[in-house]
Design a protein around this motif. Structure first.
Motif, PDB file in Angstrom:
ATOM      1  N   GLY A 136       0.703  -1.175   0.143  1.00  0.00           N
ATOM      2  CA  GLY A 136      -0.114   0.458  -0.150  1.00  0.00           C
ATOM      3  C   GLY A 136       0.943   1.474   0.089  1.00  0.00           C
ATOM      4  N   GLN A 137       2.037   1.105   0.710  1.00  0.00           N
ATOM      5  CA  GLN A 137       2.534   2.268   0.661  1.00  0.00           C
ATOM      6  C   GLN A 137       3.601   2.820  -0.437  1.00  0.00           C
ATOM      7  OE1 GLN A 137       5.289   1.070   4.120  1.00  0.00           O
ATOM      8  NE2 GLN A 137       3.849   2.586   6.188  1.00  0.00           N
ATOM      9  N   ARG A 138       3.786   1.749  -0.496  1.00  0.00           N
ATOM     10  CA  ARG A 138       4.471   1.564  -2.093  1.00  0.00           C
ATOM     11  C   ARG A 138       3.833   2.064  -3.384  1.00  0.00           C
ATOM     12  NH1 ARG A 138       4.397  -0.271  -6.972  1.00  0.00           N
ATOM     13  NH2 ARG A 138       2.941  -2.123  -6.649  1.00  0.00           N
ATOM     14  N   ARG A 139       2.092   1.879  -3.567  1.00  0.00           N
ATOM     15  CA  ARG A 139       1.129   2.152  -4.777  1.00  0.00           C
ATOM     16  C   ARG A 139       0.862   3.838  -4.596  1.00  0.00           C
ATOM     17  NH1 ARG A 139      -3.987  -1.693  -4.005  1.00  0.00           N
ATOM     18  NH2 ARG A 139      -2.353  -3.426  -5.322  1.00  0.00           N
ATOM     19  N   MET A 140       0.795   3.527  -2.778  1.00  0.00           N
ATOM     20  CA  MET A 140       0.666   5.537  -2.488  1.00  0.00           C
ATOM     21  C   MET A 140       1.787   6.840  -2.982  1.00  0.00           C
ATOM     22  SD  MET A 140      -2.065   5.772  -1.182  1.00  0.00           S
ATOM     23  CE  MET A 140      -2.806   4.149  -1.773  1.00  0.00           C
ATOM     24  N   ILE A 141       2.987   5.993  -2.450  1.00  0.00           N
ATOM     25  CA  ILE A 141       4.212   6.514  -3.511  1.00  0.00           C
ATOM     26  C   ILE A 141       4.148   6.543  -5.381  1.00  0.00           C
ATOM     27  CG2 ILE A 141       6.736   6.710  -3.299  1.00  0.00           C
ATOM     28  CD1 ILE A 141       5.982   7.020  -0.804  1.00  0.00           C
ATOM     29  N   GLU A 142       4.552   5.855  -5.563  1.00  0.00           N
ATOM     30  CA  GLU A 142       3.591   5.548  -6.994  1.00  0.00           C
ATOM     31  C   GLU A 142       3.089   7.313  -7.298  1.00  0.00           C
ATOM     32  OE1 GLU A 142       3.219   1.870  -8.435  1.00  0.00           O
ATOM     33  OE2 GLU A 142       5.552   1.521  -8.259  1.00  0.00           O
ATOM     34  N   LEU A 143       2.019   6.800  -6.561  1.00  0.00           N
ATOM     35  CA  LEU A 143       0.513   7.944  -7.028  1.00  0.00           C
ATOM     36  C   LEU A 143       0.772   9.550  -6.927  1.00  0.00           C
ATOM     37  CD1 LEU A 143      -2.418   5.943  -5.641  1.00  0.00           C
ATOM     38  CD2 LEU A 143      -1.695   6.491  -8.037  1.00  0.00           C
ATOM     39  N   GLY A 144       2.062  10.141  -6.445  1.00  0.00           N
ATOM     40  CA  GLY A 144       2.526  11.041  -5.491  1.00  0.00           C
ATOM     41  C   GLY A 144       1.973  11.261  -4.089  1.00  0.00           C
ATOM     42  N   ILE A 145       1.150  10.199  -3.516  1.00  0.00           N
ATOM     43  CA  ILE A 145       0.412  10.991  -2.826  1.00  0.00           C
ATOM     44  C   ILE A 145       1.814  10.639  -1.174  1.00  0.00           C
ATOM     45  CG2 ILE A 145      -1.016  10.392  -0.255  1.00  0.00           C
ATOM     46  CD1 ILE A 145      -2.751   8.641  -3.685  1.00  0.00           C
ATOM     47  N   MET A 146       2.513  12.353  -0.758  1.00  0.00           N
ATOM     48  CA  MET A 146       3.772  11.680   0.052  1.00  0.00           C
ATOM     49  C   MET A 146       3.164  11.892   1.715  1.00  0.00           C
ATOM     50  SD  MET A 146       5.521  10.995  -1.921  1.00  0.00           S
ATOM     51  CE  MET A 146       7.220  10.901  -1.283  1.00  0.00           C
ATOM     52  N   GLY A 147       1.695  12.843   1.780  1.00  0.00           N
ATOM     53  CA  GLY A 147       1.141  13.748   2.482  1.00  0.00           C
ATOM     54  C   GLY A 147       0.938  12.556   3.650  1.00  0.00           C
ATOM     55  N   PRO A 148       0.320  13.240   5.106  1.00  0.00           N
ATOM     56  CA  PRO A 148      -0.161  12.385   5.820  1.00  0.00           C
ATOM     57  C   PRO A 148      -1.052  11.431   5.774  1.00  0.00           C
ATOM     58  CG  PRO A 148      -0.519  14.523   7.218  1.00  0.00           C
ATOM     59  CD  PRO A 148       0.062  14.774   5.539  1.00  0.00           C
ATOM     60  N   GLU A 149      -2.461  12.046   4.476  1.00  0.00           N
ATOM     61  CA  GLU A 149      -3.573  10.978   3.933  1.00  0.00           C
ATOM     62  C   GLU A 149      -2.927   9.682   3.850  1.00  0.00           C
ATOM     63  OE1 GLU A 149      -2.309  13.886   0.189  1.00  0.00           O
ATOM     64  OE2 GLU A 149      -2.654  13.604   2.197  1.00  0.00           O
ATOM     65  N   GLY A 150      -1.828   9.325   2.840  1.00  0.00           N
ATOM     66  CA  GLY A 150      -0.858   8.539   2.582  1.00  0.00           C
ATOM     67  C   GLY A 150      -0.905   7.723   3.825  1.00  0.00           C
ATOM     68  N   SER A 216     -11.071  12.582   8.617  1.00  0.00           N
ATOM     69  CA  SER A 216     -11.208  13.774   8.263  1.00  0.00           C
ATOM     70  C   SER A 216     -10.056  14.199   8.314  1.00  0.00           C
ATOM     71  CB  SER A 216     -12.538  14.424   8.435  1.00  0.00           C
ATOM     72  OG  SER A 216     -12.644  14.725   9.643  1.00  0.00           O
ATOM     73  N   LYS A 217      -9.331  14.756   9.397  1.00  0.00           N
ATOM     74  CA  LYS A 217      -8.172  15.304   9.818  1.00  0.00           C
ATOM     75  C   LYS A 217      -6.987  14.813   9.453  1.00  0.00           C
ATOM     76  CE  LYS A 217     -10.112  18.841  12.718  1.00  0.00           C
ATOM     77  NZ  LYS A 217     -10.280  19.946  12.292  1.00  0.00           N
ATOM     78  N   LEU A 218      -6.689  13.889   8.418  1.00  0.00           N
ATOM     79  CA  LEU A 218      -5.013  13.411   7.957  1.00  0.00           C
ATOM     80  C   LEU A 218      -5.179  14.504   7.075  1.00  0.00           C
ATOM     81  CD1 LEU A 218      -6.146   9.632   8.950  1.00  0.00           C
ATOM     82  CD2 LEU A 218      -3.726  11.853   9.459  1.00  0.00           C
TER      83      LEU A 218
END
Length: 432
Positions: A136-150, A216-218
């Motif tokens: 899941g982390q690998r997928r988020m990084i590939e999508l450019g999602i680097m913030g707390p929501e990731g 939601s706060k994430l």
């Protein structure tokens, strides 16, 4: 002082020596740590096997920038920490022995600390699928999602549910009670409910953050605001909180914890460019009693007696310190709180007593305020003033085998007698 069998001390010595040999040879930032650790879990300790008496080795690797990256069997990332759970091994001890080896990296090279934690009471699990989280982390990084929501997106509820189910089935296989800490999702809750319905001894512990908050706060545009809500398993979408409240009121979940683990905003900012580096943890130890009363009693979901049970009595019984704790009886410790149900409270970082500049319950108001705390018959908190001196605390030993273990041996006997094995067979020889 717990007395260990000689085999356990030998095991600790062997692991310590083995790791020191390999770690001392690794260059700074080395990727060879994975290869160094693999032989530990592949060693054969089968000669030590005794059913249901398990030991697990845990290697905890602190991860900093340019530090270690390791994957082995199961792991999850917590507070910037990788936990690697090695293959369970069995020893002749009626306890869990966790060999915890903390390895961190400094400018002078590798340092290592061997800690031994003896858990004489329970089999407990933080339920997440480590391999799934890594993917899941690998997928988020590939999508450019680097913030707390990731963080939340990389650890969906189904991974918590899968891990909870797996832990429950393994506990059933070895016939031992199971304690599932910080239950955060409907997925995990349903697995616990099903197991308890079938008669399995599974304890589920939600935490205040999971009961009160949603994810939601994430998604807050301010990083520090969003990052303070990062914990594992993550705080879930709205709806999971209501389900956990219902399960607590109906007895499917038995007690409320906090998973208190605080970090200040500067520490949380370690992950400003990568959510995987945000230290995991939120506050809750100071707020628990107030929030549970306001959320559960004031709304009519539980009674005042239920409040005592889920915050005190059940805890003491499960951890095997009842009736010394969790009761007002002759011979008990006289630990008492006086809660005024008509008094209001407001939570904020400026007035709380944790040494951190953030609070995930910032601004929350409610009814039900603790005005007096009595410890062992002495008033230690009154009118907002702490009245204790250093050294007045007392260690409370937890004897092994609480009520959860009652009848386990009979269940084992029934299982063995049902096997109808081994079958005695006549071996016929053929004459040449």
């Amino acid at each position: 002082m717990c007395i260990l069998k000689m085999e356990s001390l030998l095991l600790c010595s062997l692991i310590s020596t083995f790791l020191m040999m390999y770690v001392s040879l690794m260059p700074q930032g080395s990727m060879s740590c994975q290869a160094a650790l693999i032989p530990i879990h592949t060693w054969r300790w089968n000669s030590w096997v005794q059913r249901r008496l398990m030991t697990s080795s845990v290697v905890r690797l602190l991860h900093y920038q340019g530090g270690l990256q390791c994957t082995l069997i199961l792991y999850y990332r917590l507070m910037g920490v990788y936990l690697l759970v090695l293959k369970p091994i069995h020893v002749k001890l009626k306890s869990l022995v966790w060999i915890m080896v903390s390895i961190w990296q400094s400018q002078n090279g590798m340092m290592m600390l061997l800690e031994i934690w003896i858990s004489w009471l329970r089999r407990e699990v933080h339920a997440e699928n480590g391999d799934g989280v890594a993917e899941g982390q690998r997928r988020m990084i590939e999508l450019g999602i680097m913030g707390p929501e990731g963080h939340a997106l990389s650890r969906p509820p189904l991974l918590e549910g899968e891990a909870t189910a797996r832990a429950i089935r393994l506990a059933a296989f070895v016939n031992t009670p199971l304690y599932v800490v910080h239950v955060m999702s409907i997925d995990a809750l349903e697995e616990i409910a099903q197991a308890r319905k079938s008669g399995q001894r599974v304890i589920g512990e939600p935490v205040v953050s999971g009961l009160v908050l949603d994810e939601s706060k994430l998604w807050d545009p301010d990083f520090i605001t969003a990052a303070k809500y990062v914990m594992s398993p993550p705080i879930r979408k709205s709806g999971h909180d209501k389900a956990l409240q219902g399960a607590l009121s109906s007895g499917i979940l038995q007690l409320v914890g906090t998973d208190h683990c605080t970090f200040n905003s500067a520490q949380k900012a370690m992950g400003i460019h990568d959510f995987r580096k945000i230290p995991n943890g939120v506050n809750g130890i100071e707020e628990r009693m107030h929030l549970v009363w306001d959320l559960m009693v004031e709304t009519g979901q539980i009674s005042a007696s239920d409040f005592v049970r889920i915050t005190s009595t059940a805890c003491a019984q499960i951890f095997n310190i009842y009736p010394r704790k969790g009761a007002i009886l002759t011979g008990s410790d006289a630990d008492i709180i006086i809660l005024n149900p008509n008094s209001s409270f407001q939570i904020n970082a400026e007035s709380h007593h944790s040494r951190t500049d953030t609070n995930v319950y910032e601004g929350k108001r409610g009814k039900g305020k603790i005005e007096v705390t009595i410890s062992r018959g002495r008033i230690v908190w009154e009118n907002g003033e702490l009245k204790v001196e250093p050294g007045t605390g007392r260690y409370v030993p937890m004897p092994p085998f609480s009520y959860l273990f009652d009848g386990i041996d009979k269940m084992d006997s029934a299982y063995y007698s049902s096997l109808h094995a081994p079958v005695q067979r006549m071996i016929k020889t053929v004459e040449s």
